[in-house]
Motif scaffolding. Structure first.
Motif, PDB file in Angstrom:
ATOM      1  N   GLN A  57     -11.306  55.103  -7.831  1.00 29.62           N
ATOM      2  CA  GLN A  57     -11.984  53.840  -8.144  1.00 29.62           C
ATOM      3  C   GLN A  57     -13.273  53.757  -7.348  1.00 29.62           C
ATOM      4  N   VAL A  58     -14.343  53.385  -8.007  1.00 29.19           N
ATOM      5  CA  VAL A  58     -15.648  53.285  -7.363  1.00 29.19           C
ATOM      6  C   VAL A  58     -15.769  51.922  -6.701  1.00 29.19           C
ATOM      7  N   GLN A  59     -16.083  51.950  -5.422  1.00 27.63           N
ATOM      8  CA  GLN A  59     -16.214  50.700  -4.675  1.00 27.63           C
ATOM      9  C   GLN A  59     -17.319  50.797  -3.639  1.00 27.63           C
ATOM     10  N   LEU A  60     -17.818  49.642  -3.284  1.00 27.27           N
ATOM     11  CA  LEU A  60     -18.650  49.481  -2.098  1.00 27.27           C
ATOM     12  C   LEU A  60     -17.865  48.586  -1.151  1.00 27.27           C
ATOM     13  N   VAL A  61     -17.692  49.029   0.068  1.00 29.30           N
ATOM     14  CA  VAL A  61     -16.849  48.298   1.019  1.00 29.30           C
ATOM     15  C   VAL A  61     -17.685  47.902   2.226  1.00 29.30           C
ATOM     16  N   GLU A  62     -17.857  46.589   2.413  1.00 29.30           N
ATOM     17  CA  GLU A  62     -18.616  46.077   3.555  1.00 29.30           C
ATOM     18  C   GLU A  62     -17.701  45.858   4.750  1.00 29.30           C
ATOM     19  N   SER A  63     -18.285  45.950   5.923  1.00 30.19           N
ATOM     20  CA  SER A  63     -17.576  45.646   7.158  1.00 30.19           C
ATOM     21  C   SER A  63     -18.597  45.237   8.210  1.00 30.19           C
ATOM     22  N   GLY A  64     -18.087  44.701   9.319  1.00 32.43           N
ATOM     23  CA  GLY A  64     -18.962  44.360  10.428  1.00 32.43           C
ATOM     24  C   GLY A  64     -19.280  42.892  10.579  1.00 32.43           C
ATOM     25  N   GLY A  65     -18.828  42.080   9.644  1.00 32.99           N
ATOM     26  CA  GLY A  65     -19.075  40.650   9.769  1.00 32.99           C
ATOM     27  C   GLY A  65     -18.231  40.043  10.871  1.00 32.99           C
ATOM     28  N   GLY A  66     -18.504  38.778  11.165  1.00 33.08           N
ATOM     29  CA  GLY A  66     -17.741  38.091  12.191  1.00 33.08           C
ATOM     30  C   GLY A  66     -18.441  36.852  12.672  1.00 33.08           C
ATOM     31  N   LEU A  67     -17.966  36.346  13.803  1.00 29.22           N
ATOM     32  CA  LEU A  67     -18.509  35.140  14.415  1.00 29.22           C
ATOM     33  C   LEU A  67     -19.406  35.532  15.590  1.00 29.22           C
ATOM     34  N   VAL A  68     -20.612  34.982  15.610  1.00 29.68           N
ATOM     35  CA  VAL A  68     -21.559  35.304  16.667  1.00 29.68           C
ATOM     36  C   VAL A  68     -22.338  34.042  17.025  1.00 29.68           C
ATOM     37  N   GLN A  69     -22.803  33.970  18.250  1.00 38.70           N
ATOM     38  CA  GLN A  69     -23.584  32.811  18.680  1.00 38.70           C
ATOM     39  C   GLN A  69     -25.035  32.949  18.230  1.00 38.70           C
ATOM     40  N   THR A  70     -25.688  31.838  18.129  1.00 40.87           N
ATOM     41  CA  THR A  70     -27.114  31.828  17.819  1.00 40.87           C
ATOM     42  C   THR A  70     -27.866  32.738  18.790  1.00 40.87           C
ATOM     43  N   GLY A  71     -28.746  33.558  18.228  1.00 41.19           N
ATOM     44  CA  GLY A  71     -29.492  34.507  19.031  1.00 41.19           C
ATOM     45  C   GLY A  71     -28.829  35.856  19.176  1.00 41.19           C
ATOM     46  N   GLY A  72     -27.603  35.964  18.719  1.00 41.32           N
ATOM     47  CA  GLY A  72     -26.862  37.204  18.838  1.00 41.32           C
ATOM     48  C   GLY A  72     -27.198  38.205  17.744  1.00 41.32           C
ATOM     49  N   SER A  73     -26.476  39.315  17.746  1.00 44.41           N
ATOM     50  CA  SER A  73     -26.732  40.399  16.798  1.00 44.41           C
ATOM     51  C   SER A  73     -25.432  40.885  16.179  1.00 44.41           C
ATOM     52  N   LEU A  74     -25.564  41.412  14.981  1.00 44.52           N
ATOM     53  CA  LEU A  74     -24.465  42.062  14.293  1.00 44.52           C
ATOM     54  C   LEU A  74     -25.030  43.228  13.494  1.00 44.52           C
ATOM     55  N   ARG A  75     -24.188  44.224  13.226  1.00 39.73           N
ATOM     56  CA  ARG A  75     -24.562  45.280  12.311  1.00 39.73           C
ATOM     57  C   ARG A  75     -23.505  45.374  11.208  1.00 39.73           C
ATOM     58  N   LEU A  76     -23.947  45.160   9.994  1.00 41.84           N
ATOM     59  CA  LEU A  76     -23.073  45.290   8.836  1.00 41.84           C
ATOM     60  C   LEU A  76     -23.153  46.715   8.297  1.00 41.84           C
ATOM     61  N   SER A  77     -22.041  47.186   7.770  1.00 43.51           N
ATOM     62  CA  SER A  77     -21.990  48.498   7.135  1.00 43.51           C
ATOM     63  C   SER A  77     -21.469  48.350   5.713  1.00 43.51           C
ATOM     64  N   CYS A  78     -21.911  49.240   4.869  1.00 42.44           N
ATOM     65  CA  CYS A  78     -21.463  49.265   3.477  1.00 42.44           C
ATOM     66  C   CYS A  78     -21.190  50.726   3.125  1.00 42.44           C
ATOM     67  N   ALA A  79     -19.943  51.038   2.863  1.00 43.52           N
ATOM     68  CA  ALA A  79     -19.557  52.420   2.588  1.00 43.52           C
ATOM     69  C   ALA A  79     -19.195  52.588   1.117  1.00 43.52           C
ATOM     70  N   ALA A  80     -19.664  53.674   0.536  1.00 45.16           N
ATOM     71  CA  ALA A  80     -19.340  53.988  -0.852  1.00 45.16           C
ATOM     72  C   ALA A  80     -18.009  54.714  -0.916  1.00 45.16           C
ATOM     73  N   VAL A  81     -17.193  54.317  -1.874  1.00 44.06           N
ATOM     74  CA  VAL A  81     -15.887  54.939  -2.094  1.00 44.06           C
ATOM     75  C   VAL A  81     -15.814  55.358  -3.551  1.00 44.06           C
ATOM     76  N   GLY A  82     -15.388  56.577  -3.778  1.00 42.80           N
ATOM     77  CA  GLY A  82     -15.178  57.021  -5.150  1.00 42.80           C
ATOM     78  C   GLY A  82     -16.336  57.791  -5.756  1.00 42.80           C
ATOM     79  N   ARG A  83     -17.522  57.596  -5.241  1.00 44.34           N
ATOM     80  CA  ARG A  83     -18.702  58.342  -5.699  1.00 44.34           C
ATOM     81  C   ARG A  83     -19.810  58.150  -4.678  1.00 44.34           C
ATOM     82  N   THR A  84     -20.790  58.995  -4.762  1.00 37.95           N
ATOM     83  CA  THR A  84     -21.944  58.830  -3.894  1.00 37.95           C
ATOM     84  C   THR A  84     -22.973  57.927  -4.573  1.00 37.95           C
ATOM     85  N   PHE A  85     -23.669  57.168  -3.799  1.00 43.05           N
ATOM     86  CA  PHE A  85     -24.759  56.331  -4.308  1.00 43.05           C
ATOM     87  C   PHE A  85     -26.086  56.816  -3.747  1.00 43.05           C
ATOM     88  N   SER A  86     -26.163  58.105  -3.441  1.00 45.00           N
ATOM     89  CA  SER A  86     -27.367  58.637  -2.807  1.00 45.00           C
ATOM     90  C   SER A  86     -28.595  58.549  -3.708  1.00 45.00           C
TER      91      SER A  86
END
Length: 129
Positions: free
Chosen positions: A1-30
Motif C-alpha cells: 500500500q502506498v502511503q506517506l507517513v508523517e511524524s515528529g509533531g507534538g507540544l512545544v512552547q512559543t519560540g521552540g522548534s520541531l522537525r517533522l518527517s514524512c516517509a514514503a511507504v510502498g513506493r519512492t516519490f523521488s
C-alpha cells in the motif's frame, strides 16, 4: 500500500522548534514535488512549503518564511523534512505532507493543494502561548 507517513509533531512552547518527517511507504516519490500543508479547526488546509524533486527549488508561505525550512532525502525511500523554528501559537495545526507528480510540480514544487495526488494522515503540532 502506498502511503506517506508523517511524524515528529507534538507540544512545544512559543519560540521552540520541531522537525517533522514524512516517509514514503510502498513506493519512492523521488520524482515528485513534495509539499507540507496545515489545517487548523474551522479553517481550510493551507500551503506551508514545497520542494522540487531534486531539492534545488523551495518555496514557502509568507507566514513561515525565514522560520521554516523544507528538505528531502531521495535515498531508497523518500523522506521529506520540515524544520520549524521560532514557533508561534498561530502555527498550531495538523500538518500534512503530500506528493505531486506533474512535470511542473516535480520541477519547481507546487503551492496549490489540488495539484497533489498523495497525502499523509497528518501530525498534530501544538504551540503553547
Amino acid at each position: 500500500q502506498v502511503q506517506l507517513v508523517e511524524s515528529g509533531g507534538g507540544l512545544v512552547q512559543t519560540g521552540g522548534s520541531l522537525r517533522l518527517s514524512c516517509a514514503a511507504v510502498g513506493r519512492t516519490f523521488s520524482g515528485d514535488g513534495m509539499g507540507w500543508f496545515r489545517q487548523s479547526p474551522g479553517k481550510e488546509r493551507e500551503f506551508v512549503a514545497t520542494i522540487s524533486r531534486t531539492g534545488d527549488r523551495t518555496s514557502y508561505a509568507a507566514s513561515v518564511k525565514d522560520r521554516f525550512s523544507i528538505s528531502r532525502d531521495n535515498g531508497k525511500n523518500t523522506v521529506v523534512y520540515l524544520r520549524m523554528n521560532s514557533l508561534k501559537h498561530e502555527d498550531t495545526a495538523v500538518y500534512y505532507c503530500a506528493a505531486a507528480a506533474t512535470i511542473t510540480c516535480s520541477a519547481y514544487g507546487c503551492s496549490d493543494r489540488n495539484a497533489y495526488d498523495y497525502w499523509g494522515q497528518g501530525t498534530q503540532v501544538t504551540v503553547s502561548s
